[in-house]
Design an enzyme around this catalytic site. Structure first.
Site, PDB file in Angstrom:
ATOM      1  N   GLY A  42       0.912  -0.930   0.082  1.00 11.48           N
ATOM      2  CA  GLY A  42       0.256  -0.029   0.108  1.00 11.48           C
ATOM      3  C   GLY A  42       0.970   1.331   0.189  1.00 11.48           C
ATOM      4  CG  PHE A  43       0.349   6.243   0.092  1.00 10.03           C
ATOM      5  CD1 PHE A  43       1.256   6.613  -0.404  1.00 10.03           C
ATOM      6  CD2 PHE A  43      -0.255   6.796   1.242  1.00 10.03           C
ATOM      7  CE1 PHE A  43       1.806   8.106   0.271  1.00 10.03           C
ATOM      8  CE2 PHE A  43      -0.112   7.983   1.474  1.00 10.03           C
ATOM      9  CZ  PHE A  43       1.235   8.671   1.088  1.00 10.03           C
ATOM     10  CG  ASN A  64      -5.615  -8.500   0.022  1.00  3.95           C
ATOM     11  OD1 ASN A  64      -4.981  -7.402  -0.017  1.00  3.95           O
ATOM     12  ND2 ASN A  64      -6.939  -8.733   0.442  1.00  3.95           N
ATOM     13  CB  VAL A  89      -3.395 -10.691   7.041  1.00  6.32           C
ATOM     14  CG1 VAL A  89      -2.079 -10.446   6.784  1.00  6.32           C
ATOM     15  CG2 VAL A  89      -4.317  -9.456   7.075  1.00  6.32           C
ATOM     16  CE1 TYR A 177      -9.505   2.642   6.854  1.00  9.48           C
ATOM     17  CE2 TYR A 177     -10.174   4.749   7.363  1.00  9.48           C
ATOM     18  CZ  TYR A 177      -9.267   4.084   6.984  1.00  9.48           C
ATOM     19  OH  TYR A 177      -7.827   4.546   7.265  1.00  9.48           O
ATOM     20  CB  THR A 207      -0.589  10.222   5.277  1.00  5.26           C
ATOM     21  OG1 THR A 207      -0.856  10.251   6.803  1.00  5.26           O
ATOM     22  CG2 THR A 207       0.688  10.113   4.897  1.00  5.26           C
ATOM     23  NE  ARG A 218      -6.381   8.119   0.204  1.00  5.21           N
ATOM     24  CZ  ARG A 218      -5.605   7.604   0.632  1.00  5.21           C
ATOM     25  NH1 ARG A 218      -5.563   7.433   2.128  1.00  5.21           N
ATOM     26  NH2 ARG A 218      -4.788   6.431   0.234  1.00  5.21           N
TER      27      ARG A 218
END
Ligand code: UDP
Length: 358
Positions: A42-43, A64, A89, A177, A207, A218
């Site tokens: 990921g980022f 994944n 996971v 989330y 971020t 985003r």
């Protein structure tokens, strides 16, 4: 032989090590420390892996690739200190080797992504957190979970301090989330209290930086993409809602310090410089050399009206402070996105069809 690292939980506030670098010992007796990172592609995860390898750790990255991308790790693929496993996971798997640190960073994180994958988001925050905690317990490893400022919901307290319990709609579109992360925090504290696992919780605020996905919805990639194309920037609502944007290297430094601390209660990590979304559009227009053009679109449901971290705790216990100015971080991010946007524009001109995700 690779560098040997002597790890100890560090009192950052008094250690006087400006970059958070670890002291190395050359006696050759202490083996490299191994970190398992979920969400490695990921980022934020990919930047964290890069920092850990640079610090001399052995890193096992897991992802994944639901919302991450293997290319985010391409610069690490030739490193002898980095391994990658394609794995979800939330599924059982006996991971090889012994972990000294377990960083659970896996989750869709942009509103667009987690609303597209609400069940996966809830599962990685719940089942995924449990499996990573079990791994930490099995190996007697230090555990860190990346939580979020979304735990505060649409906050009634401003700026947000860790002791504020939040104002979250448990059934709204963002709830998958917010509640997944709140559950992840609760589960982490339960493992800490009842299973005596050494744990930390980072509450990450907005971020940005290279390796965000151009089309993840985003505001940072959206505005940069639109500005570079010379299109109007899509400001949701009247643009008076606020956010506080942290450059990714600053965040990673905070995460690294927290990983090596013994603080179990949540710690805010973010840049306290607050801006309205309309002001932010102006900054990006200026940095891309464009005259600002704006289209106002409806404000999404439950979009928080204000967000600014109180980072007194991180300053105090980690000696941490964001150091990258917004203009500098945005310039680097614009430079990262520019060739990607140009390539897309060229493909579109040569009849290349739909835009790739990422
Ligand atoms: N936003 C916007 N235009 C966009 C994308 C986002 O005005 O194209 C606004 C959004 O409504 C929110 C802020 O920018 O108020 C930050 O949104 P983002 O999705 O980046 O993250 P959030 O902080 O909401 O999780």
């Amino acid at each position: 032989m690779r560098a040997q690292i002597h790890i100890q939980m560090i009192d950052w506030a008094s250690d006087g090590l400006p970059n958070g670098r670890l002291q190395t010992s050359g006696n050759g007796e202490i083996s490299l420390k191994r970190v398992v990172v979920s969400g490695a592609a990921g980022f934020v995860g990919s930047h964290m892996c890069e920092r850990l390898v640079a610090e001399g750790f052995d890193v096992l990255g897991i992802d994944n690739l639901l919302t991450g991308a293997e290319r985010n790790l391409s610069h690490l693929s030739s490193s002898p200190s980095f391994d990658f496993i394609l794995h979800d996971v939330t599924r059982p798997r006996d991971l090889p080797g012994k972990a000294d640190f377990v960083l659970h960073m896996a989750s869709p994180a942009s509103p667009k992504d987690y609303m597209e994958f609400p069940i996966e988001t809830l599962e990685v925050g719940s089942v995924g957190t449990r499996r990573m905690l079990e791994l930490a317990q099995r190996d007697d490893a230090k555990f860190l979970v990346t939580s979020t400022s979304e735990c505060y919901g649409d906050p009634a307290m401003h700026p947000q301090v860790e002791t504020y319990w939040g104002n979250v709609n448990p059934v709204g579109p963002r709830s998958c989330y917010d509640e997944a992360k709140r559950f992840a925090e609760a589960m982490t504290m339960a493992w800490h209290r009842s299973r005596r696992v050494n744990t930390s919780i980072a509450r990450i605020f907005n971020t940005y930086g290279p390796r965000m996905k151009l089309a993840d919805g985003r505001v940072v990639p959206a505005f940069i993409d639109q500005a570079l194309r010379g299109e109007p920037m899509t400001v949701f609502g009247d643009g008076s809602q606020t956010r506080s944007f942290c450059y990714v290297s600053d965040l990673v430094d905070g995460l690294f310090r927290l990983m090596l601390s013994s603080e179990a209660m949540p710690v805010n990590l973010g840049n306290p410089r607050e801006t309205t979304i309309l002001e932010f559009a102006q900054v990006i227009a200026d940095l891309t050399g464009q005259k600002i053009k704006v289209t106002h679109l409806p404000l999404p449901e439950d979009d928080p009206k204000q967000r600014q971290p109180d980072i007194s705790k991180a300053r105090r216990i980690l000696g941490w402070e964001p150091v990258v100015a917004m203009e500098d971080g945005l310039k680097t991010t614009i430079d990262y996105f520019r060739p990607i946007v140009e390539e897309e524009l060229q493909e579109a001109m040569s009849g290349g069809g739909s835009r790739p995700q990422g």
